[in-house]
Design a protein around this motif. Structure first.
Motif, PDB file in Angstrom:
ATOM      1  N   PHE A 131      12.112   6.677 -12.216  1.00 45.52           N
ATOM      2  CA  PHE A 131      11.630   7.360 -11.165  1.00 45.52           C
ATOM      3  C   PHE A 131       9.884   7.033 -10.955  1.00 45.52           C
ATOM      4  CE2 PHE A 131      15.813   8.727 -10.785  1.00 45.52           C
ATOM      5  CZ  PHE A 131      16.185   9.068  -9.785  1.00 45.52           C
ATOM      6  N   GLN A 132       9.403   7.030  -9.772  1.00 43.46           N
ATOM      7  CA  GLN A 132       8.029   7.221  -9.964  1.00 43.46           C
ATOM      8  C   GLN A 132       7.485   8.258 -10.450  1.00 43.46           C
ATOM      9  OE1 GLN A 132       6.602   6.116  -5.676  1.00 43.46           O
ATOM     10  NE2 GLN A 132       4.472   6.454  -6.267  1.00 43.46           N
ATOM     11  N   ILE A 133       8.031   9.613  -9.899  1.00 40.69           N
ATOM     12  CA  ILE A 133       7.687  10.954 -10.214  1.00 40.69           C
ATOM     13  C   ILE A 133       8.950  11.501 -11.137  1.00 40.69           C
ATOM     14  CG2 ILE A 133       7.531  13.269  -9.357  1.00 40.69           C
ATOM     15  CD1 ILE A 133       7.069  12.070  -6.412  1.00 40.69           C
ATOM     16  N   GLU A 137       4.994  -1.882  -8.618  1.00 37.73           N
ATOM     17  CA  GLU A 137       3.936  -1.624  -9.614  1.00 37.73           C
ATOM     18  C   GLU A 137       2.472  -1.799  -8.881  1.00 37.73           C
ATOM     19  OE1 GLU A 137       3.783  -0.581 -12.990  1.00 37.73           O
ATOM     20  OE2 GLU A 137       1.363  -0.409 -12.129  1.00 37.73           O
ATOM     21  N   HIS A 138       1.527  -0.973  -9.021  1.00 36.85           N
ATOM     22  CA  HIS A 138       0.351  -0.980  -8.445  1.00 36.85           C
ATOM     23  C   HIS A 138      -0.745  -1.840  -9.277  1.00 36.85           C
ATOM     24  CE1 HIS A 138       0.362   1.105  -4.713  1.00 36.85           C
ATOM     25  NE2 HIS A 138       1.559   1.726  -5.061  1.00 36.85           N
ATOM     26  N   ASN A 139      -0.242  -1.804 -10.447  1.00 35.10           N
ATOM     27  CA  ASN A 139      -1.570  -2.298 -11.390  1.00 35.10           C
ATOM     28  C   ASN A 139      -1.361  -3.963 -11.274  1.00 35.10           C
ATOM     29  OD1 ASN A 139      -2.671  -3.439 -13.473  1.00 35.10           O
ATOM     30  ND2 ASN A 139      -2.382  -1.560 -14.701  1.00 35.10           N
ATOM     31  N   PRO A 154       0.774  -1.136  -0.066  1.00 30.01           N
ATOM     32  CA  PRO A 154       0.049   0.086   0.055  1.00 30.01           C
ATOM     33  C   PRO A 154       0.887   1.281  -0.001  1.00 30.01           C
ATOM     34  CG  PRO A 154      -0.044  -1.144   2.097  1.00 30.01           C
ATOM     35  CD  PRO A 154       0.573  -2.133   1.298  1.00 30.01           C
ATOM     36  N   ASN A 155       0.306   2.179  -0.265  1.00 28.95           N
ATOM     37  CA  ASN A 155       0.952   3.607  -0.087  1.00 28.95           C
ATOM     38  C   ASN A 155       1.845   3.905   1.048  1.00 28.95           C
ATOM     39  OD1 ASN A 155      -1.888   5.043  -1.875  1.00 28.95           O
ATOM     40  ND2 ASN A 155       0.104   4.860  -2.591  1.00 28.95           N
ATOM     41  N   GLY A 156       3.014   4.505   1.067  1.00 30.79           N
ATOM     42  CA  GLY A 156       3.533   4.497   2.279  1.00 30.79           C
ATOM     43  C   GLY A 156       4.168   3.153   2.749  1.00 30.79           C
ATOM     44  N   ALA A 157       4.325   2.348   1.967  1.00 27.36           N
ATOM     45  CA  ALA A 157       4.827   0.854   2.351  1.00 27.36           C
ATOM     46  C   ALA A 157       6.484   0.994   2.458  1.00 27.36           C
ATOM     47  CB  ALA A 157       4.264  -0.221   1.775  1.00 27.36           C
ATOM     48  N   GLY A 158       6.877   1.887   1.633  1.00 27.20           N
ATOM     49  CA  GLY A 158       8.612   2.107   1.838  1.00 27.20           C
ATOM     50  C   GLY A 158       9.113   1.544   0.399  1.00 27.20           C
ATOM     51  N   LYS A 159       8.182   1.544  -0.371  1.00 28.68           N
ATOM     52  CA  LYS A 159       8.919   0.615  -1.763  1.00 28.68           C
ATOM     53  C   LYS A 159       9.703   1.661  -2.559  1.00 28.68           C
ATOM     54  CE  LYS A 159       4.387   0.683  -3.163  1.00 28.68           C
ATOM     55  NZ  LYS A 159       3.813   1.022  -2.272  1.00 28.68           N
ATOM     56  N   THR A 160       9.686   3.003  -2.429  1.00 26.24           N
ATOM     57  CA  THR A 160      10.228   3.872  -3.293  1.00 26.24           C
ATOM     58  C   THR A 160      11.501   4.039  -2.470  1.00 26.24           C
ATOM     59  OG1 THR A 160       8.348   5.044  -4.340  1.00 26.24           O
ATOM     60  CG2 THR A 160      10.485   6.083  -3.984  1.00 26.24           C
ATOM     61  N   THR A 161      11.476   4.224  -0.807  1.00 23.89           N
ATOM     62  CA  THR A 161      12.527   4.314  -0.217  1.00 23.89           C
ATOM     63  C   THR A 161      13.535   2.909  -0.291  1.00 23.89           C
ATOM     64  OG1 THR A 161      11.177   5.609   1.482  1.00 23.89           O
ATOM     65  CG2 THR A 161      13.120   4.779   2.373  1.00 23.89           C
ATOM     66  N   PHE A 162      12.729   2.058  -0.291  1.00 26.01           N
ATOM     67  CA  PHE A 162      13.642   0.544  -0.575  1.00 26.01           C
ATOM     68  C   PHE A 162      14.493   0.915  -1.879  1.00 26.01           C
ATOM     69  CE2 PHE A 162      13.953  -3.797  -2.153  1.00 26.01           C
ATOM     70  CZ  PHE A 162      14.716  -4.231  -1.019  1.00 26.01           C
TER      71      PHE A 162
HETATM   72  N1  ATP Z   1      12.895  11.973   2.020  1.00 18.79           N
HETATM   73  C1  ATP Z   1      12.181  11.641   3.072  1.00 18.79           C
HETATM   74  N2  ATP Z   1      11.897  12.241   4.262  1.00 18.79           N
HETATM   75  C2  ATP Z   1      10.990  12.038   5.130  1.00 18.79           C
HETATM   76  N3  ATP Z   1       9.907  10.760   4.882  1.00 18.79           N
HETATM   77  C3  ATP Z   1      10.090  10.399   3.961  1.00 18.79           C
HETATM   78  C4  ATP Z   1      11.084  10.531   2.727  1.00 18.79           C
HETATM   79  N4  ATP Z   1      10.740   9.619   1.719  1.00 18.79           N
HETATM   80  C5  ATP Z   1       9.699   8.985   2.341  1.00 18.79           C
HETATM   81  N5  ATP Z   1       9.316   9.284   3.517  1.00 18.79           N
HETATM   82  C6  ATP Z   1       8.312   8.539   4.202  1.00 18.79           C
HETATM   83  O1  ATP Z   1       8.687   7.043   4.155  1.00 18.79           O
HETATM   84  C7  ATP Z   1       7.504   6.506   4.061  1.00 18.79           C
HETATM   85  C8  ATP Z   1       7.611   5.621   2.855  1.00 18.79           C
HETATM   86  O2  ATP Z   1       7.528   6.203   1.774  1.00 18.79           O
HETATM   87  P1  ATP Z   1       7.772   5.533   0.350  1.00 18.79           P
HETATM   88  O3  ATP Z   1       7.657   6.671  -0.737  1.00 18.79           O
HETATM   89  O4  ATP Z   1       9.070   4.836   0.266  1.00 18.79           O
HETATM   90  O5  ATP Z   1       6.594   4.673   0.005  1.00 18.79           O
HETATM   91  P2  ATP Z   1       6.014   4.107  -1.200  1.00 18.79           P
HETATM   92  O6  ATP Z   1       5.643   2.618  -0.727  1.00 18.79           O
HETATM   93  O7  ATP Z   1       6.771   4.179  -2.496  1.00 18.79           O
HETATM   94  O8  ATP Z   1       4.449   4.453  -1.447  1.00 18.79           O
HETATM   95  P3  ATP Z   1       3.656   4.791  -2.765  1.00 18.79           P
HETATM   96  O9  ATP Z   1       3.067   3.669  -3.205  1.00 18.79           O
HETATM   97  O10 ATP Z   1       2.855   5.954  -2.326  1.00 18.79           O
HETATM   98  O11 ATP Z   1       4.745   5.428  -3.724  1.00 18.79           O
HETATM   99  C9  ATP Z   1       6.482   7.361   3.947  1.00 18.79           C
HETATM  100  O12 ATP Z   1       5.671   7.529   5.261  1.00 18.79           O
HETATM  101  C10 ATP Z   1       6.897   8.796   3.499  1.00 18.79           C
HETATM  102  O13 ATP Z   1       6.354   9.765   3.974  1.00 18.79           O
END
Ligand code: ATP
Ligand code: MG
Lengths: 345, 265
Positions: free
Chosen positions: B87-89, B207-209, B40-48
């Motif tokens: 990148f996602q964005i 991917e969300h799809n 789900p959103n905010g799961a940490g995928k992009t951060t990973f």
């Molecule tokens: N640079 C940052 N500074 C502070 N918090 C961050 C930063 N990047 C991400 N976060 C937080 O870390 C958490 C995970 O975010 P992330 O973008 O990794 O989620 P995601 O799984 O990619 O979500 P989405 O499906 O919306 O893309 C979120 O709570 C987000 O607000």
């Protein structure tokens, strides 16, 4: 090949020829010899040569600033440091060593280039990791520090600075101003061609990428710190050469060459002319400096009240700057180019 | 059968102040596989992803690529090892042309970056590579336009083209179809899958799809609140009760409503 190059650059070729014949043309019109009178630097032609040399110096300084600011997207407030260093090194060499004439001059130029390169590398390495405004503030602090030191240090003769008396005759602007005019013009042309070459090279392409989106540039594999370092160092070396020409023209070097105005002026000239364009900084430098010189002594009468343009020059400049930013958001050259592209579609 | 592990993370963590965005994630990605990450959103995928590429520094844990610890390697060095990402964005060079955007990526790893006195356009191999990739993603008609004027779908294609141009071994795709018109999605996914099969590439894709994910993935990792929730083949994930309750049910619902299957940022 040569014909094609000349044809596609006709504007620059014509401008260059015009600048080469200009001192003679002024001499012919005014009746004052472009070589001065009996070896003395007087007359209309000599006067205008001096002003144009100042324009060339500012244009080179602005072009070097544009390399960092307009092409690489790095905002430095410390550019005056490089400009000032050039003059001081020549002054110190001529004053403290037995080197005079051509040897002193050559060693002064060589040392200037080396020292400005080292300064660029060191300052860049220390500060470029800082982001945006912090980087700008740090460079300002470093440049101001040099300004304060140099205006107090006994070694640099504090506020007085040095008079450059031991220059070779052929470059001495009071005795051979026309030669010196052509030297300054040559520096302008070489700088222009050099920057254009650099920007069209693979290295220049990376500089633009850094300006456009540094994170993406790093992600695709560019070590962007190195490219920013390169831009700052090369720009610093060019600025130091501009500083050399300036102090030779004045035959004096003092703390004023390190003044923050030597950062602000090229910044304004670049923005007004068009940041990230080749001709913008040159047009900005010519416009601002000629405007300053021509209007400095102007007093206009408006219905009994007289307005002293010269005394209010800073105010007028401020208004011009605001207008330019509003009307020409990409500078004069940048906005014109966008307009022409739109017309072409 | 012993699989060759290309990328591995060990107990990887990332904290933003008090928020733990990635919380002890260990995964292994087999060479040549299509490995999807969902959550789900905010799961940490992009951060990973950011930890894998070096856009962010890990708080603790390790990233291993071909057995080498790359946890502390700078971003650009990882690119040179063969790790590329999208990148996602959308993250492009806005005022440069489409061709120049892609050409830069082709030039980046080619060893000619410090050729100060030759024209960039005299290096034909980078231009050819760029044109080839632009052709692959279907942006031919826009080659000489500034990137910023492309419509959203075009920017997504450009994002992918920049990634493909440097020919990485490991491709990290962060929601490649995000915001794309649904009729363009299958074509893009086919392009990606073709690149992987023909080039023997490894792909990690967020991917969300769901129909896309279930169709092309060899393995799926599910993340939730920074943690690894489940991992397995598409069939195993679809059958996993925890995953269904936390995520799949909710998202399939979403999917039916938003006919585009696209996902906001
Ligand atoms: N640079 C940052 N500074 C502070 N918090 C961050 C930063 N990047 C991400 N976060 C937080 O870390 C958490 C995970 O975010 P992330 O973008 O990794 O989620 P995601 O799984 O990619 O979500 P989405 O499906 O919306 O893309 C979120 O709570 C987000 O607000
Ligand atoms: Mg994300």
């Amino acid at each position: 090949m040569l014909r094609r190059t000349l044809a596609s650059n006709w504007f620059y070729v014509v401008l260059m020829i015009a600048l080469i014949v200009l001192p003679h043309a002024i001499g012919w019109v005014s009746g004052d010899s472009p070589f001065g009178v009996r070896g003395r630097p007087v007359g209309q032609s000599i006067y205008w040569q001096g002003i144009l040399i100042e324009v060339f110096v500012l244009a080179v300084l602005a072009m070097s600033y544009n390399l960092v600011f307009g092409f690489t997207g790095v905002i430095s407030f410390g550019h005056a440091l490089f400009f000032g260093v050039g003059g001081y090194i020549l002054g110190i060499v001529l004053e403290y060593t037995d080197l005079t004439g051509e040897v002193g001059l050559l060693i002064g130029i060589g040392l200037t280039l080396i020292v400005s390169a080292v300064l660029g590398l060191v300052i860049g390495l220390v500060t470029l990791r800082l982001r945006g405004v912090y980087f700008a503030m740090f460079t300002l602090a470093v440049a101001e520090m040099f300004y304060i030191f140099f205006s107090r240090l006994a070694l640099t003769r504090a506020e007085d600075g040095f008079a450059l008396t031991e220059l070779p005759v052929w470059i001495d602007p009071t005795r051979s101003r026309l030669t010196f005019y052509y030297i300054a013009l040559a520096l302008l042309a070489v700088t222009f061609l050099f920057i254009r070459r650099l920007i069209f090279s693979p290295t220049g392409a990376v500089l633009l990428a850094v300006r456009e989106n540094e994170e993406r540039a790093r992600t695709i594999g560019f070590d962007t710190l190195r490219f920013k370092l390169l831009a700052i160092t090369v720009a610093g070396m060019i600025a130091s050469l501009a500083g050399l020409i300036q102090v030779i023209l004045n035959k004096k070097v003092g703390p004023e060459v390190l003044n923050v105005s030597n950062t602000i002026d090229p910044l304004l000239m670049t923005i007004i002319g068009g940041a990230g364009t080749f001709t913008g900084p040159v047009i900005g430098a010519a416009g601002l400096h000629l405007g300053d010189r021509l209007l400095r002594d102007l007093v206009i009468e408006v219905g009994g009240a007289s307005i002293d343009i010269g005394a209010n020059w800073a105010l007028i400049l401020g208004i011009v700057f605001i207008l330019v930013v509003l009307v020409f958001p990409y500078g004069i050259v940048g906005t014109f180019r966008r307009w022409r592209t739109r017309q072409a579609k | 059968m012993q699989e060759n592990i290309l990328l591995e993370t060990r107990d990887l963590r990332k904290a933003f102040g008090g928020l733990i965005a990635v919380d002890g994630v260990s995964v292994k990605v087999a060479q040549g596989s299509m490995h999807s990450i969902i959550g789900p959103n905010g799961a940490g995928k992009t951060t990973f992803f950011n930890l894998l590429t070096g856009n962010h520094a890990a708080t603790s844990g390790n990233v291993l690529y071909k057995g080498q610890d790359i946890t502390h390697l700078p971003l650009h060095r990882r690119a040179h090892l063969g790790i590329g990402r999208s990148f996602q964005i959308t993250n492009i060079f806005p005022n440069l042309t489409v061709l120049e955007n892609v050409r830069l990526a082709a030039q980046a790893l080619g060893g000619d970056n410090y050729r100060l006195f030759r024209r960039a356009d005299s290096f034909q191999r980078y231009i050819q590579r760029a044109r080839q990739v632009i052709d692959l993603v279907g942006l031919n008609a826009e080659t000489l336009l500034p990137a910023t004027v492309l419509p959203h779908g075009g920017k997504r294609k450009l994002e992918l083209a920049i990634l493909l141009a440097s020919d990485p071994e490991l491709l990290l795709l962060d929601e490649p179809t995000a915001g794309m018109a649904s009729e363009q999605v299958p074509e893009l996914i086919q392009t990606i899958d073709r690149v992987r099969r023909q080039g023997g590439k490894t792909i990690i894709m967020v991917e969300h799809n769901m129909s896309v994910v279930m169709g092309v993935s060899d393995r799926i990792t599910v993340m939730n609140q920074g943690r690894l929730l489940a991992e397995g083949t598409p069939a195993e994930i679809a059958a996993n009760k925890t995953v269904q309750s936390v995520y799949l049910g909710e998202l399939y619902g979403d999917l039916n409503e938003a006919a585009g299957g696209s996902h906001g940022v």
